[in-house]
Design a protein around this motif. Structure first.
Motif, PDB file in Angstrom:
ATOM      1  N   SER A 231     -48.139 -78.798 -49.370  1.00 17.50           N
ATOM      2  CA  SER A 231     -49.390 -78.609 -50.100  1.00 17.50           C
ATOM      3  C   SER A 231     -49.393 -77.234 -50.746  1.00 17.50           C
ATOM      4  O   SER A 231     -48.424 -76.468 -50.637  1.00 17.50           O
ATOM      5  N   GLY A 232     -50.495 -76.912 -51.383  1.00 16.91           N
ATOM      6  CA  GLY A 232     -50.641 -75.575 -51.941  1.00 16.91           C
ATOM      7  C   GLY A 232     -50.609 -74.496 -50.889  1.00 16.91           C
ATOM      8  O   GLY A 232     -50.385 -73.321 -51.208  1.00 16.91           O
ATOM      9  N   GLY A 233     -50.813 -74.860 -49.637  1.00 14.96           N
ATOM     10  CA  GLY A 233     -50.752 -73.881 -48.555  1.00 14.96           C
ATOM     11  C   GLY A 233     -49.376 -73.273 -48.416  1.00 14.96           C
ATOM     12  O   GLY A 233     -49.225 -72.056 -48.253  1.00 14.96           O
ATOM     13  N   GLU A 234     -48.336 -74.123 -48.485  1.00 14.39           N
ATOM     14  CA  GLU A 234     -46.972 -73.616 -48.420  1.00 14.39           C
ATOM     15  C   GLU A 234     -46.681 -72.698 -49.604  1.00 14.39           C
ATOM     16  O   GLU A 234     -46.022 -71.661 -49.456  1.00 14.39           O
ATOM     17  N   ARG A 235     -47.179 -73.077 -50.781  1.00 12.58           N
ATOM     18  CA  ARG A 235     -46.950 -72.232 -51.957  1.00 12.58           C
ATOM     19  C   ARG A 235     -47.603 -70.857 -51.764  1.00 12.58           C
ATOM     20  O   ARG A 235     -47.004 -69.823 -52.040  1.00 12.58           O
TER      21      ARG A 235
ATOM     22  N   VAL B 176     -40.167 -81.002 -56.476  1.00 16.02           N
ATOM     23  CA  VAL B 176     -41.059 -81.370 -55.375  1.00 16.02           C
ATOM     24  C   VAL B 176     -42.459 -80.891 -55.747  1.00 16.02           C
ATOM     25  O   VAL B 176     -42.635 -79.757 -56.208  1.00 16.02           O
ATOM     26  N   TRP B 177     -43.442 -81.762 -55.532  1.00 15.93           N
ATOM     27  CA  TRP B 177     -44.806 -81.482 -55.938  1.00 15.93           C
ATOM     28  C   TRP B 177     -45.715 -81.391 -54.708  1.00 15.93           C
ATOM     29  O   TRP B 177     -45.419 -81.999 -53.672  1.00 15.93           O
TER      30      TRP B 177
ATOM     31  N   ALA C 242     -47.248 -80.489 -63.940  1.00 13.41           N
ATOM     32  CA  ALA C 242     -47.940 -79.393 -63.235  1.00 13.41           C
ATOM     33  C   ALA C 242     -46.871 -78.457 -62.696  1.00 13.41           C
ATOM     34  O   ALA C 242     -45.667 -78.709 -62.853  1.00 13.41           O
ATOM     35  N   ALA C 243     -47.298 -77.376 -62.065  1.00 15.19           N
ATOM     36  CA  ALA C 243     -46.337 -76.456 -61.466  1.00 15.19           C
ATOM     37  C   ALA C 243     -45.707 -77.105 -60.238  1.00 15.19           C
ATOM     38  O   ALA C 243     -46.423 -77.484 -59.300  1.00 15.19           O
TER      39      ALA C 243
ATOM     40  N   GLU D 266     -36.374 -91.149 -52.180  1.00 14.51           N
ATOM     41  CA  GLU D 266     -35.539 -90.594 -53.241  1.00 14.51           C
ATOM     42  C   GLU D 266     -35.029 -89.213 -52.829  1.00 14.51           C
ATOM     43  O   GLU D 266     -35.772 -88.416 -52.258  1.00 14.51           O
ATOM     44  N   VAL D 267     -33.775 -88.943 -53.121  1.00 17.77           N
ATOM     45  CA  VAL D 267     -33.164 -87.667 -52.736  1.00 17.77           C
ATOM     46  C   VAL D 267     -33.637 -86.577 -53.694  1.00 17.77           C
ATOM     47  O   VAL D 267     -33.479 -86.692 -54.915  1.00 17.77           O
ATOM     48  N   VAL D 268     -34.212 -85.519 -53.148  1.00 13.99           N
ATOM     49  CA  VAL D 268     -34.683 -84.402 -53.968  1.00 13.99           C
ATOM     50  C   VAL D 268     -33.727 -83.215 -53.913  1.00 13.99           C
ATOM     51  O   VAL D 268     -33.739 -82.365 -54.813  1.00 13.99           O
TER      52      VAL D 268
END
Length: 343
Positions: free
Chosen positions: A27-31, A97-98, A58-59, A135-137
Protein backbone atom coordinates in the motif's frame (compact mmCIF):
# COMPACT_ATOMS: atom_id res chain seq x y z
CA UNK A 1 9.05 -29.69 17.70
CA UNK A 2 6.74 -26.91 16.57
CA UNK A 3 9.30 -24.14 16.25
CA UNK A 4 11.47 -23.80 13.16
CA UNK A 5 15.24 -23.30 13.47
CA UNK A 6 15.51 -22.65 9.72
CA UNK A 7 17.24 -24.59 6.99
CA UNK A 8 20.93 -25.40 7.04
CA UNK A 9 23.17 -26.13 4.08
CA UNK A 10 22.59 -29.88 4.14
CA UNK A 11 18.80 -29.35 3.92
CA UNK A 12 18.88 -28.19 0.27
CA UNK A 13 18.75 -30.23 -2.92
CA UNK A 14 19.38 -29.00 -6.47
CA UNK A 15 16.11 -28.74 -8.38
CA UNK A 16 13.98 -28.28 -5.27
CA UNK A 17 11.26 -25.62 -5.57
CA UNK A 18 10.32 -23.75 -2.41
CA UNK A 19 7.04 -21.84 -2.11
CA UNK A 20 7.65 -19.11 0.47
CA UNK A 21 5.05 -18.27 3.08
CA UNK A 22 2.99 -15.15 3.85
CA UNK A 23 1.95 -13.16 0.76
CA UNK A 24 1.97 -9.41 1.29
CA UNK A 25 -0.38 -6.71 0.00
CA UNK A 26 1.46 -3.45 -0.58
CA UNK A 27 0.00 0.00 0.00
CA UNK A 28 0.99 3.63 0.18
CA UNK A 29 2.27 2.84 3.66
CA UNK A 30 5.24 0.94 2.28
CA UNK A 31 5.96 3.81 -0.10
CA UNK A 32 5.86 6.39 2.71
CA UNK A 33 8.12 4.31 4.95
CA UNK A 34 10.54 3.67 2.09
CA UNK A 35 10.82 7.38 1.36
CA UNK A 36 11.30 8.07 5.07
CA UNK A 37 14.08 5.51 5.44
CA UNK A 38 16.02 6.54 2.33
CA UNK A 39 16.49 9.90 0.59
CA UNK A 40 14.41 8.51 -2.30
CA UNK A 41 12.78 11.17 -4.50
CA UNK A 42 12.47 9.79 -8.00
CA UNK A 43 9.65 11.75 -9.64
CA UNK A 44 8.06 8.73 -11.33
CA UNK A 45 7.55 7.02 -7.97
CA UNK A 46 6.58 10.17 -6.08
CA UNK A 47 3.85 11.70 -8.25
CA UNK A 48 0.79 10.18 -9.91
CA UNK A 49 0.57 13.23 -12.17
CA UNK A 50 4.20 12.86 -13.29
CA UNK A 51 3.71 9.13 -13.92
CA UNK A 52 0.56 9.75 -15.98
CA UNK A 53 2.46 12.27 -18.10
CA UNK A 54 4.90 9.41 -18.79
CA UNK A 55 2.18 7.08 -20.01
CA UNK A 56 1.55 5.12 -16.80
CA UNK A 57 -1.83 4.96 -14.99
CA UNK A 58 -0.31 6.18 -11.70
CA UNK A 59 2.96 6.20 -9.79
CA UNK A 60 4.16 2.60 -9.37
CA UNK A 61 5.85 1.38 -6.22
CA UNK A 62 9.59 2.00 -6.18
CA UNK A 63 11.39 -0.85 -7.94
CA UNK A 64 13.35 -1.70 -4.82
CA UNK A 65 10.16 -1.94 -2.73
CA UNK A 66 9.17 -4.83 -4.99
CA UNK A 67 12.67 -6.31 -4.70
CA UNK A 68 12.80 -6.06 -0.89
CA UNK A 69 9.31 -7.50 -0.52
CA UNK A 70 10.04 -10.49 -2.75
CA UNK A 71 13.47 -10.99 -1.15
CA UNK A 72 12.08 -10.77 2.40
CA UNK A 73 9.65 -13.62 1.75
CA UNK A 74 12.56 -15.90 0.87
CA UNK A 75 14.67 -15.31 3.97
CA UNK A 76 13.04 -17.84 6.37
CA UNK A 77 13.67 -20.61 3.83
CA UNK A 78 16.93 -19.51 2.22
CA UNK A 79 19.02 -17.31 4.47
CA UNK A 80 17.75 -17.56 8.04
CA UNK A 81 21.04 -19.24 8.96
CA UNK A 82 23.14 -17.29 6.49
CA UNK A 83 26.68 -16.17 7.12
CA UNK A 84 26.40 -13.62 4.30
CA UNK A 85 24.45 -12.87 1.14
CA UNK A 86 27.08 -13.03 -1.59
CA UNK A 87 25.72 -11.87 -4.93
CA UNK A 88 23.02 -11.48 -7.58
CA UNK A 89 22.64 -12.13 -11.31
CA UNK A 90 20.06 -12.40 -14.09
CA UNK A 91 17.58 -10.08 -12.39
CA UNK A 92 14.69 -8.54 -14.35
CA UNK A 93 11.72 -6.39 -13.36
CA UNK A 94 8.94 -7.72 -15.58
CA UNK A 95 5.92 -5.67 -14.49
CA UNK A 96 5.41 -2.54 -12.36
CA UNK A 97 3.96 -3.14 -8.90
CA UNK A 98 1.08 -0.92 -7.83
CA UNK A 99 -0.44 -0.12 -4.44
CA UNK A 100 -2.95 -2.88 -3.74
CA UNK A 101 -0.92 -5.63 -5.43
CA UNK A 102 -0.22 -8.75 -3.37
CA UNK A 103 3.21 -10.31 -3.80
CA UNK A 104 4.46 -13.78 -2.97
CA UNK A 105 7.73 -15.55 -3.75
CA UNK A 106 8.99 -18.92 -4.88
CA UNK A 107 12.56 -20.12 -5.35
CA UNK A 108 14.28 -23.01 -7.09
CA UNK A 109 17.63 -24.30 -5.85
CA UNK A 110 19.99 -24.23 -8.84
CA UNK A 111 23.38 -24.78 -7.21
CA UNK A 112 25.19 -26.06 -4.09
CA UNK A 113 28.84 -26.05 -3.07
CA UNK A 114 30.39 -26.65 0.33
CA UNK A 115 33.01 -24.11 1.43
CA UNK A 116 36.60 -25.17 2.02
CA UNK A 117 36.32 -25.02 5.83
CA UNK A 118 33.44 -27.54 5.80
CA UNK A 119 31.33 -25.48 8.22
CA UNK A 120 29.08 -23.85 5.61
CA UNK A 121 28.14 -23.94 1.96
CA UNK A 122 26.95 -21.71 -0.83
CA UNK A 123 23.36 -22.09 -2.03
CA UNK A 124 22.25 -20.62 -5.38
CA UNK A 125 18.53 -19.96 -5.92
CA UNK A 126 16.44 -18.49 -8.71
CA UNK A 127 13.61 -16.50 -7.13
CA UNK A 128 10.40 -15.24 -8.73
CA UNK A 129 8.00 -12.70 -7.29
CA UNK A 130 4.38 -13.21 -8.34
CA UNK A 131 1.35 -10.97 -7.96
CA UNK A 132 -2.22 -11.87 -7.04
CA UNK A 133 -2.89 -12.95 -10.64
CA UNK A 134 0.06 -15.34 -10.61
CA UNK A 135 1.99 -13.11 -13.02
CA UNK A 136 5.74 -12.79 -12.48
CA UNK A 137 6.73 -9.22 -11.60
CA UNK A 138 10.38 -9.85 -10.74
CA UNK A 139 12.97 -12.60 -11.06
CA UNK A 140 16.61 -12.90 -10.03
CA UNK A 141 19.34 -15.32 -8.99
CA UNK A 142 21.18 -14.91 -5.72
CA UNK A 143 23.70 -16.95 -3.83
CA UNK A 144 24.18 -17.06 -0.11
CA UNK A 145 26.59 -18.71 2.32
CA UNK A 146 24.61 -20.86 4.77
CA UNK A 147 25.84 -22.56 7.94
CA UNK A 148 25.86 -26.33 8.19
CA UNK A 149 23.95 -27.94 11.02
CA UNK A 150 26.68 -30.57 11.37
CA UNK A 151 30.17 -29.80 10.11
CA UNK A 152 30.77 -33.54 9.77
CA UNK A 153 27.83 -34.03 7.39
CA UNK A 154 28.99 -35.20 3.94
CA UNK A 155 29.19 -32.55 1.25
CA UNK A 156 26.74 -32.79 -1.66
CA UNK A 157 28.06 -33.01 -5.19
CA UNK A 158 29.10 -29.50 -6.16
CA UNK A 159 26.83 -27.83 -8.72
CA UNK A 160 27.73 -24.28 -9.71
CA UNK A 161 25.26 -22.70 -12.15
CA UNK A 162 26.47 -21.03 -15.32
CA UNK A 163 25.07 -17.51 -15.07
CA UNK A 164 24.98 -14.82 -17.74
CA UNK A 165 27.41 -11.95 -17.08
CA UNK A 166 24.63 -9.46 -17.80
CA UNK A 167 21.08 -9.09 -19.06
CA UNK A 168 21.14 -8.25 -22.77
CA UNK A 169 19.57 -4.92 -23.69
CA UNK A 170 17.23 -6.77 -26.05
CA UNK A 171 15.87 -8.75 -23.08
CA UNK A 172 14.88 -5.72 -21.02
CA UNK A 173 11.13 -5.57 -20.34
CA UNK A 174 9.66 -2.06 -20.45
CA UNK A 175 6.44 -1.09 -18.66
CA UNK A 176 3.45 -1.03 -20.96
CA UNK A 177 2.64 2.48 -22.13
CA UNK A 178 5.87 4.10 -20.92
CA UNK A 179 6.52 7.24 -22.97
CA UNK A 180 9.17 9.84 -22.11
CA UNK A 181 8.57 12.13 -25.12
CA UNK A 182 6.83 14.67 -22.88
CA UNK A 183 9.17 14.20 -19.89
CA UNK A 184 9.37 17.24 -17.60
CA UNK A 185 13.02 17.65 -16.64
CA UNK A 186 12.31 20.61 -14.35
CA UNK A 187 9.87 18.59 -12.23
CA UNK A 188 12.22 15.60 -12.21
CA UNK A 189 14.92 17.76 -10.65
CA UNK A 190 17.76 17.43 -13.15
CA UNK A 191 18.37 18.33 -16.80
CA UNK A 192 20.68 15.46 -17.79
CA UNK A 193 19.24 13.01 -20.31
CA UNK A 194 20.37 9.71 -21.84
CA UNK A 195 22.49 11.37 -24.51
CA UNK A 196 24.45 13.34 -21.90
CA UNK A 197 26.07 10.19 -20.44
CA UNK A 198 29.11 8.54 -22.02
CA UNK A 199 30.34 4.98 -21.50
CA UNK A 200 33.20 5.09 -19.00
CA UNK A 201 31.95 8.26 -17.32
CA UNK A 202 32.08 8.20 -13.52
CA UNK A 203 29.86 10.25 -11.22
CA UNK A 204 30.52 11.09 -7.59
CA UNK A 205 27.10 11.42 -5.96
CA UNK A 206 28.57 13.71 -3.28
CA UNK A 207 26.12 13.09 -0.42
CA UNK A 208 26.37 10.64 2.48
CA UNK A 209 24.11 9.01 5.06
CA UNK A 210 25.27 7.66 8.43
CA UNK A 211 23.51 4.40 9.22
CA UNK A 212 21.77 4.18 12.60
CA UNK A 213 20.70 1.03 14.44
CA UNK A 214 17.08 2.13 14.66
CA UNK A 215 16.59 2.79 10.96
CA UNK A 216 18.22 -0.39 9.70
CA UNK A 217 16.24 -2.45 12.21
CA UNK A 218 13.02 -0.76 11.08
CA UNK A 219 13.89 -1.33 7.43
CA UNK A 220 14.68 -5.00 7.93
CA UNK A 221 11.43 -5.55 9.83
CA UNK A 222 9.52 -3.62 7.16
CA UNK A 223 10.59 -6.17 4.54
CA UNK A 224 9.95 -9.05 6.98
CA UNK A 225 13.57 -10.15 6.64
CA UNK A 226 14.16 -12.53 9.53
CA UNK A 227 17.86 -13.38 9.01
CA UNK A 228 19.43 -13.84 12.44
CA UNK A 229 22.59 -11.86 11.63
CA UNK A 230 20.51 -8.69 11.29
CA UNK A 231 18.74 -8.94 14.66
CA UNK A 232 20.62 -11.13 17.11
CA UNK A 233 23.92 -9.58 18.25
CA UNK A 234 25.02 -12.96 19.65
CA UNK A 235 24.83 -14.53 16.19
CA UNK A 236 28.17 -13.07 15.12
CA UNK A 237 31.53 -13.51 16.84
CA UNK A 238 32.08 -9.75 16.89
CA UNK A 239 28.75 -9.18 18.67
CA UNK A 240 27.50 -6.74 16.02
CA UNK A 241 24.30 -6.78 13.99
CA UNK A 242 24.99 -6.90 10.27
CA UNK A 243 23.17 -4.29 8.16
CA UNK A 244 20.84 -5.93 5.64
CA UNK A 245 22.51 -5.64 2.24
CA UNK A 246 19.28 -4.40 0.68
CA UNK A 247 19.38 -1.44 3.06
CA UNK A 248 22.75 -0.48 1.57
CA UNK A 249 21.39 -0.97 -1.97
CA UNK A 250 18.48 1.38 -1.32
CA UNK A 251 20.69 3.97 0.37
CA UNK A 252 23.13 3.97 -2.54
CA UNK A 253 20.36 4.07 -5.14
CA UNK A 254 18.73 7.03 -3.38
CA UNK A 255 22.06 8.85 -3.06
CA UNK A 256 22.59 8.41 -6.82
CA UNK A 257 19.71 10.85 -7.42
CA UNK A 258 22.34 13.59 -7.32
CA UNK A 259 23.72 13.06 -10.82
CA UNK A 260 21.27 10.38 -12.00
CA UNK A 261 17.88 11.84 -11.07
CA UNK A 262 16.45 10.86 -14.45
CA UNK A 263 17.47 7.19 -14.21
CA UNK A 264 13.89 6.57 -13.27
CA UNK A 265 13.26 2.82 -13.36
CA UNK A 266 15.47 -0.19 -12.67
CA UNK A 267 14.66 -2.91 -15.22
CA UNK A 268 17.51 -5.39 -14.76
CA UNK A 269 20.08 -6.49 -12.19
CA UNK A 270 23.14 -7.81 -14.02
CA UNK A 271 25.39 -8.56 -11.09
CA UNK A 272 25.93 -7.56 -7.51
CA UNK A 273 28.28 -8.18 -4.64
CA UNK A 274 28.14 -7.17 -0.98
CA UNK A 275 31.87 -6.62 -0.85
CA UNK A 276 32.29 -5.91 2.88
CA UNK A 277 29.94 -5.79 5.88
CA UNK A 278 28.19 -2.59 6.91
CA UNK A 279 27.45 -1.75 10.54
CA UNK A 280 25.60 0.97 12.41
CA UNK A 281 27.74 4.10 12.58
CA UNK A 282 29.15 3.68 9.07
CA UNK A 283 28.60 6.60 6.71
CA UNK A 284 27.52 5.42 3.26
CA UNK A 285 28.44 7.32 0.10
CA UNK A 286 28.06 6.30 -3.53
CA UNK A 287 29.52 6.70 -6.99
CA UNK A 288 28.46 5.38 -10.38
CA UNK A 289 30.10 4.40 -13.64
CA UNK A 290 28.33 4.24 -17.02
CA UNK A 291 28.98 0.78 -18.46
CA UNK A 292 26.76 0.75 -21.55
CA UNK A 293 23.93 2.52 -23.33
CA UNK A 294 21.04 1.17 -25.41
CA UNK A 295 18.03 2.52 -27.21
CA UNK A 296 14.65 0.92 -26.53
CA UNK A 297 11.44 0.56 -28.55
CA UNK A 298 9.51 2.77 -26.09
CA UNK A 299 9.06 6.38 -27.28
CA UNK A 300 11.64 8.73 -25.82
CA UNK A 301 13.14 6.02 -23.59
CA UNK A 302 16.78 4.97 -23.44
CA UNK A 303 18.54 2.47 -21.16
CA UNK A 304 21.77 3.02 -19.25
CA UNK A 305 23.81 0.20 -17.78
CA UNK A 306 25.28 1.52 -14.57
CA UNK A 307 27.71 0.32 -11.93
CA UNK A 308 26.63 1.62 -8.53
CA UNK A 309 29.29 1.43 -5.81
CA UNK A 310 28.56 2.13 -2.14
CA UNK A 311 31.50 2.92 0.12
CA UNK A 312 32.01 3.93 3.73
CA UNK A 313 34.14 6.51 5.48
CA UNK A 314 37.80 6.49 4.52
CA UNK A 315 37.19 5.50 0.90
CA UNK A 316 39.24 7.06 -1.88
CA UNK A 317 37.00 8.45 -4.67
CA UNK A 318 36.35 5.89 -7.43
CA UNK A 319 38.68 3.31 -5.85
CA UNK A 320 37.21 -0.21 -6.07
CA UNK A 321 39.81 -2.98 -5.84
CA UNK A 322 43.40 -3.33 -4.73
CA UNK A 323 46.40 -4.66 -6.67
CA UNK A 324 45.43 -8.17 -5.53
CA UNK A 325 42.07 -7.88 -7.33
CA UNK A 326 40.09 -7.93 -4.08
CA UNK A 327 37.62 -5.26 -3.05
CA UNK A 328 39.07 -2.54 -0.88
CA UNK A 329 37.85 -2.74 2.75
CA UNK A 330 35.87 0.52 2.42
CA UNK A 331 33.76 -0.84 -0.46
CA UNK A 332 30.35 -2.09 0.69
CA UNK A 333 28.46 -2.76 -2.53
CA UNK A 334 29.21 -3.24 -6.22
CA UNK A 335 25.95 -3.34 -8.19
CA UNK A 336 25.52 -3.57 -11.97
CA UNK A 337 22.05 -2.67 -13.27
CA UNK A 338 20.05 -1.29 -16.20
CA UNK A 339 17.87 1.80 -15.70
CA UNK A 340 15.48 3.67 -18.01
CA UNK A 341 16.10 7.34 -18.79
CA UNK A 342 14.56 9.93 -21.17
CA UNK A 343 16.38 10.44 -24.47
Amino acid sequence: MKTNPGRFFEDYAVGEVIAHAVPRTLSGGERALYHALYPARGALFSSDAFARACGLPAAPMDDLIAFHTVFGKTVPDISLNAVANLGYAEGRWLKPVWPGDTLRSESQVIGLKETSNGRSGVVWVRTRGLDQRGEVVLEYVRWVMVRKRDAAAPAPQAVVPDLAPSVAAADLVLPEGLDFTGYDFALAGERHRWGDYAVGERIDHVDGVTVEEAEHMLATRLWQNTAKVHFDATNREDGRRLIYGGHVISLARALSFNGLANAQMIVALNAGAHANPCFAGDTVRAWSEVLDRAETPAPGVGALRLRLVAVKQGAVPFALKGADGKYLPEVLLDLDYWALMPL
